[in-house]
Scaffold this motif. Structure first.
Motif, PDB file in Angstrom:
ATOM      1  N   GLN A 282      -6.139  -2.665  -5.900  1.00 43.41           N
ATOM      2  CA  GLN A 282      -6.428  -1.280  -5.643  1.00 43.41           C
ATOM      3  C   GLN A 282      -5.044  -0.446  -5.723  1.00 43.41           C
ATOM      4  O   GLN A 282      -3.882  -0.618  -5.245  1.00 43.41           O
ATOM      5  CB  GLN A 282      -6.674  -1.234  -4.164  1.00 43.41           C
TER       6      GLN A 282
ATOM      7  N   GLU B 227      -2.041  -0.653  -3.444  1.00 41.67           N
ATOM      8  CA  GLU B 227      -2.361  -0.804  -1.779  1.00 41.67           C
ATOM      9  C   GLU B 227      -2.896  -2.304  -1.821  1.00 41.67           C
ATOM     10  O   GLU B 227      -2.736  -2.761  -0.740  1.00 41.67           O
ATOM     11  CB  GLU B 227      -3.756   0.084  -1.689  1.00 41.67           C
ATOM     12  N   GLN B 228      -3.235  -2.878  -2.900  1.00 40.67           N
ATOM     13  CA  GLN B 228      -3.802  -4.310  -3.087  1.00 40.67           C
ATOM     14  C   GLN B 228      -3.727  -4.995  -4.317  1.00 40.67           C
ATOM     15  O   GLN B 228      -3.961  -4.242  -5.166  1.00 40.67           O
ATOM     16  CB  GLN B 228      -5.344  -4.401  -2.456  1.00 40.67           C
TER      17      GLN B 228
ATOM     18  N   VAL C  41       0.417   4.518  -5.851  1.00 41.86           N
ATOM     19  CA  VAL C  41       0.799   3.292  -4.823  1.00 41.86           C
ATOM     20  C   VAL C  41      -0.254   2.188  -5.069  1.00 41.86           C
ATOM     21  O   VAL C  41      -1.532   2.242  -5.064  1.00 41.86           O
ATOM     22  CB  VAL C  41       0.480   3.947  -3.330  1.00 41.86           C
TER      23      VAL C  41
ATOM     24  N   SER D 136      -5.141  -2.349  -9.116  1.00 37.55           N
ATOM     25  CA  SER D 136      -5.729  -1.852  -7.945  1.00 37.55           C
ATOM     26  C   SER D 136      -7.174  -2.664  -7.388  1.00 37.55           C
ATOM     27  O   SER D 136      -7.603  -3.449  -8.415  1.00 37.55           O
ATOM     28  CB  SER D 136      -6.244  -0.479  -8.498  1.00 37.55           C
TER      29      SER D 136
ATOM     30  N   ALA E 280      -3.792   3.674  -5.539  1.00 38.25           N
ATOM     31  CA  ALA E 280      -3.878   5.194  -5.105  1.00 38.25           C
ATOM     32  C   ALA E 280      -3.250   5.867  -5.935  1.00 38.25           C
ATOM     33  O   ALA E 280      -2.084   5.745  -6.270  1.00 38.25           O
ATOM     34  CB  ALA E 280      -3.692   4.691  -3.607  1.00 38.25           C
TER      35      ALA E 280
ATOM     36  N   ASP F 276      -0.913  -7.005  -1.757  1.00 37.43           N
ATOM     37  CA  ASP F 276       0.205  -7.065  -1.001  1.00 37.43           C
ATOM     38  C   ASP F 276       1.460  -7.307  -1.906  1.00 37.43           C
ATOM     39  O   ASP F 276       1.449  -8.584  -2.187  1.00 37.43           O
ATOM     40  CB  ASP F 276       0.179  -7.855   0.586  1.00 37.43           C
TER      41      ASP F 276
END
Length: 158
Positions: free
Chosen positions: A76, A61-62, A59, A8, A78, A64
């Motif tokens: 990142q 998120e970063q 998830v 994350s 989630a 990519d």
């Protein structure tokens, strides 16, 4: 340098579960020693554990996952509980490699952990292939006891 994962990224919310790395300060997500121990063993043809059905969704998120990862990296994650549950952030578990080296404490020391996710900046990672498995539980709101575990394994190259 492809990236199929990572943990994350961070922007510092109002509170933190650990001592967050200052901007520009790097820390080791995985040490060179851990990376070398992991790679000194013959490869194990183990499938990546699937996400647990009925558990919370995790998830990335970063960064990519479709792009190359360059160290140091900001990450990142989630956490998305079901509508009838809430995330138990104390249940977070992060394991490195096929042998499951527990790196949870190190991550918590350098990340911001909330019920909605985990963010960290400037994580150093040795060049090579990596696997990180993230686990978190959700608790049913109706009884505040029943737990469901979410798990996400991520392979990536630095």
């Amino acid at each position: 340098m492809h990236r199929r994962f990572f943990l994350s990224a961070l922007s510092i919310p109002l509170f933190s579960s650990g001592s967050v790395a200052l901007e520009g300060e790097t820390w080791s997500l995985v040490t060179v020693d851990e990376f070398e121990r992991e790679n000194s063993q013959p490869p194990i043809n183990q499938p990546i554990p699937a996400e647990v059905p009925n558990g919370p969704t995790i998830v990335v998120e970063q960064p990519d996952e479709a792009k190359a990862i360059k160290s140091p990296v900001s990450v990142q994650i989630a956490f998305r509980p079901h509508a009838d549950a809430k995330i138990d952030k104390a249940s977070l578990k992060v394991m490195y490699g096929f042998f499951g080296i527990d790196i949870t404490k190190r991550i918590i020391e350098h990340a911001v952990l909330t019920e909605t996710g985990l963010t960290a900046q400037n994580a150093q990672i040795p060049a090579g292939q990596h696997k990180v498995t993230i686990e978190i539980s959700e608790i049913l709101i109706s009884d505040n006891v029943t737990r469901r575990v979410g798990r996400r394994a991520i392979n990536f190259t630095v």
